[in-house]
Each structure stands twice: as C-alpha cells, then as structure tokens.
Design a protein around this motif. Structure first.
Motif, PDB file in Angstrom:
ATOM      1  N   ARG A  22       0.814  -1.231   0.000  1.00  0.00           N
ATOM      2  CA  ARG A  22       0.000   0.000   0.000  1.00  0.00           C
ATOM      3  C   ARG A  22       0.840   1.270   0.000  1.00  0.00           C
ATOM      4  NH1 ARG A  22      -2.674  -4.672  -0.096  1.00  0.00           N
ATOM      5  NH2 ARG A  22      -4.953  -4.429  -0.077  1.00  0.00           N
ATOM      6  N   GLU A  23       1.984   1.214  -0.631  1.00  0.00           N
ATOM      7  CA  GLU A  23       2.741   2.434  -0.935  1.00  0.00           C
ATOM      8  C   GLU A  23       2.464   2.830  -2.382  1.00  0.00           C
ATOM      9  OE1 GLU A  23       4.356   4.433   0.952  1.00  0.00           O
ATOM     10  OE2 GLU A  23       4.274   3.231   2.785  1.00  0.00           O
ATOM     11  N   VAL A  24       2.688   4.094  -2.707  1.00  0.00           N
ATOM     12  CA  VAL A  24       2.467   4.553  -4.076  1.00  0.00           C
ATOM     13  C   VAL A  24       3.457   3.862  -5.009  1.00  0.00           C
ATOM     14  CG1 VAL A  24       2.483   6.545  -5.629  1.00  0.00           C
ATOM     15  CG2 VAL A  24       1.590   6.779  -3.296  1.00  0.00           C
ATOM     16  N   ASP A  25       2.941   3.246  -6.048  1.00  0.00           N
ATOM     17  CA  ASP A  25       3.758   2.564  -7.049  1.00  0.00           C
ATOM     18  C   ASP A  25       4.055   3.576  -8.158  1.00  0.00           C
ATOM     19  OD1 ASP A  25       4.844   1.060  -9.093  1.00  0.00           O
ATOM     20  OD2 ASP A  25       3.270  -0.464  -9.098  1.00  0.00           O
ATOM     21  N   VAL A  26       5.150   4.305  -8.010  1.00  0.00           N
ATOM     22  CA  VAL A  26       5.451   5.396  -8.939  1.00  0.00           C
ATOM     23  C   VAL A  26       5.657   4.898 -10.376  1.00  0.00           C
ATOM     24  CG1 VAL A  26       7.080   7.246  -9.492  1.00  0.00           C
ATOM     25  CG2 VAL A  26       6.303   6.922  -7.128  1.00  0.00           C
ATOM     26  N   PRO A  27       6.407   3.814 -10.627  1.00  0.00           N
ATOM     27  CA  PRO A  27       6.535   3.361 -12.024  1.00  0.00           C
ATOM     28  C   PRO A  27       5.185   3.053 -12.679  1.00  0.00           C
ATOM     29  CG  PRO A  27       8.227   2.347 -10.676  1.00  0.00           C
ATOM     30  CD  PRO A  27       7.296   3.027  -9.728  1.00  0.00           C
ATOM     31  N   SER A  28       4.279   2.402 -11.943  1.00  0.00           N
ATOM     32  CA  SER A  28       2.951   2.125 -12.493  1.00  0.00           C
ATOM     33  C   SER A  28       2.170   3.423 -12.708  1.00  0.00           C
ATOM     34  CB  SER A  28       2.162   1.197 -11.571  1.00  0.00           C
ATOM     35  OG  SER A  28       2.649  -0.118 -11.616  1.00  0.00           O
ATOM     36  N   LEU A  29       2.290   4.357 -11.778  1.00  0.00           N
ATOM     37  CA  LEU A  29       1.618   5.648 -11.923  1.00  0.00           C
ATOM     38  C   LEU A  29       2.061   6.351 -13.201  1.00  0.00           C
ATOM     39  CD1 LEU A  29      -0.101   8.020 -10.862  1.00  0.00           C
ATOM     40  CD2 LEU A  29       1.874   8.719  -9.494  1.00  0.00           C
ATOM     41  N   LEU A  30       3.351   6.326 -13.481  1.00  0.00           N
ATOM     42  CA  LEU A  30       3.852   7.020 -14.666  1.00  0.00           C
ATOM     43  C   LEU A  30       3.449   6.292 -15.947  1.00  0.00           C
ATOM     44  CD1 LEU A  30       7.353   8.216 -13.413  1.00  0.00           C
ATOM     45  CD2 LEU A  30       5.110   9.314 -13.218  1.00  0.00           C
ATOM     46  N   ARG A  31       3.365   4.956 -15.898  1.00  0.00           N
ATOM     47  CA  ARG A  31       2.844   4.225 -17.057  1.00  0.00           C
ATOM     48  C   ARG A  31       1.381   4.587 -17.304  1.00  0.00           C
ATOM     49  NH1 ARG A  31       5.665  -0.126 -14.961  1.00  0.00           N
ATOM     50  NH2 ARG A  31       3.731  -1.121 -14.222  1.00  0.00           N
ATOM     51  N   LEU A  32       0.626   4.734 -16.225  1.00  0.00           N
ATOM     52  CA  LEU A  32      -0.771   5.140 -16.367  1.00  0.00           C
ATOM     53  C   LEU A  32      -0.864   6.531 -16.975  1.00  0.00           C
ATOM     54  CD1 LEU A  32      -3.793   4.908 -15.938  1.00  0.00           C
ATOM     55  CD2 LEU A  32      -3.446   5.476 -13.510  1.00  0.00           C
ATOM     56  N   VAL A  69       3.688  15.732 -12.082  1.00  0.00           N
ATOM     57  CA  VAL A  69       4.092  17.027 -12.646  1.00  0.00           C
ATOM     58  C   VAL A  69       5.447  16.908 -13.352  1.00  0.00           C
ATOM     59  CG1 VAL A  69       4.833  19.369 -12.059  1.00  0.00           C
ATOM     60  CG2 VAL A  69       2.725  18.446 -11.080  1.00  0.00           C
ATOM     61  N   ALA A  70       6.398  16.253 -12.702  1.00  0.00           N
ATOM     62  CA  ALA A  70       7.726  16.114 -13.308  1.00  0.00           C
ATOM     63  C   ALA A  70       7.663  15.278 -14.578  1.00  0.00           C
ATOM     64  CB  ALA A  70       8.684  15.475 -12.305  1.00  0.00           C
ATOM     65  N   HIS A  71       6.857  14.228 -14.572  1.00  0.00           N
ATOM     66  CA  HIS A  71       6.780  13.336 -15.728  1.00  0.00           C
ATOM     67  C   HIS A  71       6.089  14.003 -16.914  1.00  0.00           C
ATOM     68  CE1 HIS A  71       7.035   9.427 -17.622  1.00  0.00           C
ATOM     69  NE2 HIS A  71       5.744   9.471 -17.919  1.00  0.00           N
TER      70      HIS A  71
END
Length: 311
Positions: A22-32, A69-71
């Motif tokens: 239950r931590e933010v999955d940043v790689p998946s977030l950026l793929r989304l 924002v950065a992505h």
C-alpha cells in the motif's frame, strides 16, 4: 484567477496505483499517465476520488503530485485535489501541491462539520486568496454531504473566486442551471463547467458543458476522447453509440458483490483490476480498509473489457 485558456475536453481523475504494501507505485503511476496522454486526454486530475486521495497520507499525496508534474513536464495541465475537512487543512494542501508544480487546485466544500452556504463561500474565497493557481470547485455531495447550490457557484464564478466546476452531484437540472448561468452572465468569462459522470457525457456536452472528468477514462481514455470529438463535431448518432459502449463498460463497477463491499471498493477495485488486466499497472491493490475484488469478480471485469474491445 482563471486558466490561461478555458479548461475543456477529457480530464481523467488519475488512479493511484499501489504496491501490495500500500505504498504509491510510482513506475505504475507514470505508465498510467503515459497511457492517458497517449489516449489524447486534455488535462490530468490527481488526488481526486478515483485517486483514493482520502486514503493517502500527506507524504503519499506529495509524492503523487511531484511525480506526475515532473513526468508530464508541462505537456498538459495538472490539477491537484486539496480535499480536506476545513479551510486551514485545505490551505496546507494548497501550499504543498502548488510548490510541487500543480497548475490548479480542486476543492470541495468543507465537511465533517455542517456548514452554511455563506461559510462555504467564505471557504472558497479564503482558498482563492491564498492560492497562486486557479481554484476548481468540486461538487460531490455523496462524499462531503453538502451540495454546492448553483447560485453560489455562479456568484463565485462572477467575482473570480472560481475558475471551473467539476460537478459530480448527479443533479442534471442543477448542472444545467450552472451552464446556462455561465453563458448568460456577462460578468463570467473563462469559466469551465465539467461533468464528473461517466454515463451522461454526451448529454452534458449537448447542454453546453466544457468537458468531462470520468473515472472510467483511466481504463479507456481513447473512448472518452473519441466521444468528446464526436460530440463537438455534431455526429450525434456515433456519439450516442460510443456513449452507450462506455456505459456498458461502466458495468465493471458492479462486478463486486454489494453484500460484502461498498460501492467505492467495488468501483475503485474494478478500475484498478481493469488497468492491471490491461498491463498498465503492476498491482490492483486498493487502499485499506477497502475490500479487494475476488478472483471471480476480476474475471467479470475482464469479460466487460473483452466485450468493449479492450482485451
């Protein structure tokens, strides 16, 4: 403060992928985010209801905004929810998300304590006075237990407090009152009215809405962008067919058994299951204490995706 150009089109409320811990999955977030941008969406809304903002810690909220924002790097406007119970808490979130580069803040009415319309107006004016970016009102009475009266929204639009409205009230008559009020009031310029419904985007655009903020656009951004384009071109028949296809796809939110989970768990679980089945996110976990979908319920989500041509 208003947007440099009116906010229009499809603005998905971006889901927040989580790891099994239950931590933010940043790689998946950026793929989304890449999936949404490739789908042609017009802006992104992070830290909304579909983002599970109510379940995220302040640290996790900050990570989501900074990462997106950065992505995106200025390709699209990024709106960030600053949803909390009271004005001082919202002001803290406004400072955090604008420092991270958000292009606008999205604000509900105060909740937990019951508030008078005059207090809601004061809330928005205090937030707008402190915010260096435009303020978008978020009308979601099912969650905050207070609807935003149309006359209040129009008053705050006329004096420049609000730049836009995301309407998730489900009250099409009140929505129409805002749309026509914006159109007919010469004091209101550059104000955008967006529907938060997945199911009536074609109707809302026909009434004069500027765009939509549908959670289902996480799963099928191409479909909502196509629907937006068809509506704007006047191709009513093809727009109707596309809207009906999306309405059928929205059936994924009913895959979860209401006898053992709430509607929020079912909807967010279905969105994430669909994104996982499509290979966009690594894990379909939702934040605690939401109940996860069962394997059979995930299969039902997959059946809807296949019918919609997404698998």
């Amino acid at each position: 403060m208003t947007f440099p150009a009116p906010l229009t089109g499809v603005v998905p409320p971006v889901c927040t992928p989580l790891t099994p811990e239950r931590e933010v999955d940043v790689p998946s977030l950026l793929r989304l985010v890449d999936h949404l941008v490739e789908g042609g969406v017009h802006a992104l809304f992070v830290l909304g209801s579909s983002s599970e903002a109510a379940y995220l810690t302040d640290r996790q909220r900050a990570l989501v905004v900074a990462s997106v924002v950065a992505h995106v790097g200025g390709q699209l406007p990024v709106l960030a929810g600053t949803i909390d119970m009271t004005t001082p808490r919202v002001l803290d979130h406004v400072a955090a998300v604008t420092a991270a580069g958000a292009d606008a803040v999205v604000v509900t009415a105060p909740f937990y304590a019951r508030t008078h319309p005059a207090e809601i107006a004061r809330h928005y004016r205090l937030v707008a006075a402190a915010s260096p970016v435009p303020v978008v009102a978020y009308d979601i009475p099912v969650s905050v237990h207070t609807a935003l009266p149309a006359e209040l929204v129009l008053e705050l639009a006329a004096d420049g407090t609000l730049a836009a409205l995301k309407d998730s009230s489900g009250d099409l008559a009140a929505f129409r009152e805002v749309v026509t009020g914006v159109r007919d009031d010469p004091r209101i310029t550059g104000f955008s009215v967006l529907t938060g419904s997945e199911l009536i985007v074609d109707s809302a655009l026909a009434l004069g809405a500027d765009g939509a903020v549908p959670g289902l656009a996480n799963v099928d951004p191409h479909g909502y962008v196509r629907l937006d384009r068809l509506c704007r071109s006047g191709d009513r028949e093809r727009a109707r067919l596309e809207q009906e296809r999306l309405c059928a796809l929205f059936g994924i939110v009913r895959a979860g058994d209401p006898a053992r989970m709430g509607a929020g768990s079912a909807a967010l679980g279905a969105f994430k299951a669909a994104l996982h089945l499509r290979g966009i996110i690594d894990c379909p976990a939702t934040a605690e204490p939401q109940v996860p979908l069962s394997p059979r319920e995930v299969e039902r989500v997959g059946e809807h995706l296949a019918t919609a041509g997404l698998l």
